[in-house]
Design a protein around this motif. Sequence first.
Motif, PDB file in Angstrom:
ATOM      1  N   ARG A  81       0.832  -1.197   0.000  1.00 53.41           N
ATOM      2  CA  ARG A  81       0.000   0.000   0.000  1.00 53.41           C
ATOM      3  C   ARG A  81       0.868   1.249   0.000  1.00 53.41           C
ATOM      4  N   ASP A  82       0.365   2.274  -0.672  1.00 46.52           N
ATOM      5  CA  ASP A  82       1.008   3.584  -0.635  1.00 46.52           C
ATOM      6  C   ASP A  82       0.586   4.272   0.657  1.00 46.52           C
ATOM      7  N   THR A  83       1.528   4.435   1.577  1.00 44.61           N
ATOM      8  CA  THR A  83       1.208   4.951   2.912  1.00 44.61           C
ATOM      9  C   THR A  83       1.321   6.470   3.013  1.00 44.61           C
ATOM     10  N   ARG A  84       1.641   7.142   1.923  1.00 42.89           N
ATOM     11  CA  ARG A  84       1.821   8.591   1.971  1.00 42.89           C
ATOM     12  C   ARG A  84       0.472   9.317   2.121  1.00 42.89           C
ATOM     13  N   ASP A  85       0.528  10.485   2.703  1.00 42.81           N
ATOM     14  CA  ASP A  85      -0.662  11.342   2.811  1.00 42.81           C
ATOM     15  C   ASP A  85      -0.579  12.367   1.683  1.00 42.81           C
ATOM     16  N   LEU A  86      -1.176  12.044   0.547  1.00 41.92           N
ATOM     17  CA  LEU A  86      -1.063  12.884  -0.639  1.00 41.92           C
ATOM     18  C   LEU A  86      -2.367  13.614  -0.927  1.00 41.92           C
ATOM     19  N   PRO A  87      -2.280  14.891  -1.256  1.00 44.65           N
ATOM     20  CA  PRO A  87      -3.488  15.598  -1.694  1.00 44.65           C
ATOM     21  C   PRO A  87      -3.842  15.164  -3.111  1.00 44.65           C
ATOM     22  N   PRO A  88      -5.061  15.381  -3.543  1.00 47.90           N
ATOM     23  CA  PRO A  88      -5.438  15.022  -4.920  1.00 47.90           C
ATOM     24  C   PRO A  88      -4.589  15.780  -5.936  1.00 47.90           C
ATOM     25  N   VAL A  89      -4.375  15.171  -7.099  1.00 45.41           N
ATOM     26  CA  VAL A  89      -3.651  15.841  -8.186  1.00 45.41           C
ATOM     27  C   VAL A  89      -4.478  17.026  -8.666  1.00 45.41           C
ATOM     28  N   ALA A  90      -3.823  18.179  -8.783  1.00 46.10           N
ATOM     29  CA  ALA A  90      -4.516  19.392  -9.226  1.00 46.10           C
ATOM     30  C   ALA A  90      -3.853  19.906 -10.499  1.00 46.10           C
ATOM     31  N   ALA A  91      -4.293  19.420 -11.632  1.00 44.60           N
ATOM     32  CA  ALA A  91      -3.754  19.853 -12.923  1.00 44.60           C
ATOM     33  C   ALA A  91      -4.639  20.948 -13.500  1.00 44.60           C
ATOM     34  N   SER A  92      -4.025  21.932 -14.147  1.00 46.03           N
ATOM     35  CA  SER A  92      -4.785  23.041 -14.716  1.00 46.03           C
ATOM     36  C   SER A  92      -4.337  23.319 -16.156  1.00 46.03           C
ATOM     37  N   SER A  93      -4.124  22.270 -16.918  1.00 45.55           N
ATOM     38  CA  SER A  93      -3.592  22.414 -18.264  1.00 45.55           C
ATOM     39  C   SER A  93      -4.603  23.059 -19.209  1.00 45.55           C
ATOM     40  N   GLU A  94      -4.073  23.858 -20.112  1.00 39.67           N
ATOM     41  CA  GLU A  94      -4.872  24.491 -21.143  1.00 39.67           C
ATOM     42  C   GLU A  94      -4.089  24.414 -22.453  1.00 39.67           C
ATOM     43  N   ILE A  95      -4.774  24.276 -23.565  1.00 39.49           N
ATOM     44  CA  ILE A  95      -4.112  24.342 -24.863  1.00 39.49           C
ATOM     45  C   ILE A  95      -4.651  25.542 -25.630  1.00 39.49           C
ATOM     46  N   ARG A  96      -3.750  26.193 -26.376  1.00 43.67           N
ATOM     47  CA  ARG A  96      -4.119  27.351 -27.181  1.00 43.67           C
ATOM     48  C   ARG A  96      -3.601  27.150 -28.606  1.00 43.67           C
ATOM     49  N   LEU A  97      -4.412  27.503 -29.570  1.00 48.30           N
ATOM     50  CA  LEU A  97      -4.049  27.359 -30.972  1.00 48.30           C
ATOM     51  C   LEU A  97      -3.422  28.652 -31.474  1.00 48.30           C
ATOM     52  N   ASP A  98      -2.128  28.578 -31.822  1.00 54.18           N
ATOM     53  CA  ASP A  98      -1.404  29.743 -32.323  1.00 54.18           C
ATOM     54  C   ASP A  98      -1.963  30.121 -33.696  1.00 54.18           C
TER      55      ASP A  98
END
Length: 359
Positions: free
Chosen positions: A27-44
Amino acid sequence: MKRTVRHLADGREIIYFDEEPHPRDARDTRDLPPVAASSEIRLDPLSGEWVAMAAHRQTRTYKPPADLCPLCPSKPGKPSEIPESGYDVVVFENRFPSFSQGVTGEPATVDDLGLVPTAPGRGRCEVVCFTSDHDGSFAGLPASRVRTVVDAWADRTAELSKVEGVEQVFPFENRGEEIGVTLSHPHGQIYGYPFVTPKTRRALDVARAYQERHGRPVLGDVLAAERKSGSRVIVEGEHWTAFVPPAARWPVHVLLVPHRQVPDLPALSSDERDDFADVYLRVLRRCDALYDRPLPYIAAWNQAPVRVDRELGWLHLELFSILRAKDKLKYLAGSESGMAVWINDATPEQIAERLRAAG
């Protein structure tokens, strides 16, 4: 090979690929917060190319000491990204992904002006650990382990191709600090892009035009010509040939191409996967012998897109290095970075001869 799926403390998926059956119940015993990704893509609007914005990656792990490496197996009092005390090959979701299924939002435009389209950076990014040996390298793996890695790449390509919004799957390895590697443990990554990459789109356009004009795949004709000439061939196997491309851009530049046209890694036969392991190891060991030091490199799998133009794709691996001498780097300066016009300090024939001699 045994495949075992588990989950880390924050819910991310981890998959073990074992050459012999092992229980994977740690088991992973670490106390980890949820992954918080905020990726955005923009078309040049000037190039027609998508650009990813992933500001949350600024806080990712950077050059940790070896005893705190997050890719090594967990030890008592030192939990890592891999809960087990050992492993063969393991793949897990990146905690700092450039693209993520968890990104929210809807397509829009920058400043609501209608000129620059934007969209959530939905996709998936995974880390692939090739060995539990922190001080190892891909070149030092036995052929049997390379075959396991190939099977893992193929498995993940097939699975990521099913992920909603993923248009192209890109397995790759960055090696060496000169390349920009921040974790020295032998590992690679897999990106599930939410678009077809610019390089792939350009290659497909060229392949389509050549096919319409000649009725044959362009990479097939290049492969046949290189095998006939032999002047740029580094290693040749039963199912694969490794050669320096005739218009090589980099000081060290090698293509590994299967003799049969297949769109992606899952389409390779068992014999083709075994032969790749042999040919690739022979190439990598020549690369490390070239300057009598570990060669920094990028190894990039070119696969067909998930949904479009698959009949035009021809799977191949491209390996290249910025090291032009034992202690000199090839910098991408004005011409390369500003105009995308490469100027090589050596001819492809010279590069091939040096690599053959290094063997």
